[in-house]
Scaffold this motif. Sequence first.
Motif, mmCIF file in Angstrom:
data_model
loop_
_atom_site.group_PDB
_atom_site.id
_atom_site.type_symbol
_atom_site.label_atom_id
_atom_site.label_comp_id
_atom_site.label_asym_id
_atom_site.label_seq_id
_atom_site.Cartn_x
_atom_site.Cartn_y
_atom_site.Cartn_z
ATOM 1 N N ASP A 10 0.803 -1.223 0.139
ATOM 2 C CA ASP A 10 0.031 -0.148 -0.032
ATOM 3 C C ASP A 10 0.808 1.410 -0.133
ATOM 4 N N GLU A 14 0.753 3.982 -2.758
ATOM 5 C CA GLU A 14 0.447 5.609 -2.348
ATOM 6 C C GLU A 14 1.723 6.628 -2.681
ATOM 7 N N GLU A 18 0.935 9.481 -5.325
ATOM 8 C CA GLU A 18 1.554 11.224 -4.873
ATOM 9 C C GLU A 18 2.549 11.442 -5.804
ATOM 10 N N ARG A 92 -3.714 -1.181 -7.348
ATOM 11 C CA ARG A 92 -3.948 -0.028 -6.400
ATOM 12 C C ARG A 92 -3.574 1.242 -6.802
ATOM 13 N N ALA A 93 -2.527 1.374 -7.563
ATOM 14 C CA ALA A 93 -2.070 2.795 -7.851
ATOM 15 C C ALA A 93 -2.763 3.119 -9.133
#
Length: 128
Positions: A10, A14, A18, A92-93
């Motif tokens: 994760d 993240e 970002e 996820r990204a």
Amino acid sequence: TAKFTIKTLDIMAELAVEAKRRGLIVSMAPAESYLDATAGDGSVDAQFSLDLGLPPRAWTTGPDATEEDRKVIEDAGFRHAGRQCYAYVLARAGVGSFDWISVQLYEAYSAFVHETARRGGDPVDAIV
């Protein structure tokens, strides 16, 4: 024990999101077994695992694996492959979070090495 945690994956996702949001160039360079597009749908090799201490599929469970291949892995004591852990990060990204993804084909006992060095396959065909 060689394992990722969901928390680590994760954080990786993240960070990618970002960094991309801030206008940076973002890359991913997983070992082949960490993001293996050649694993057949529904096969154990296509399943996600946090474990990075697995035997390499092309040499042990792949359709072209021979007893001699399995013996090479057993004699080497090699259990350092993963299964799709970077697929989680990519999902996820989001694919758009990465400017490029370069799979490391030189991973010890990778499917690429098995296809080209062990079976004598054409390197270009093995990539495509």
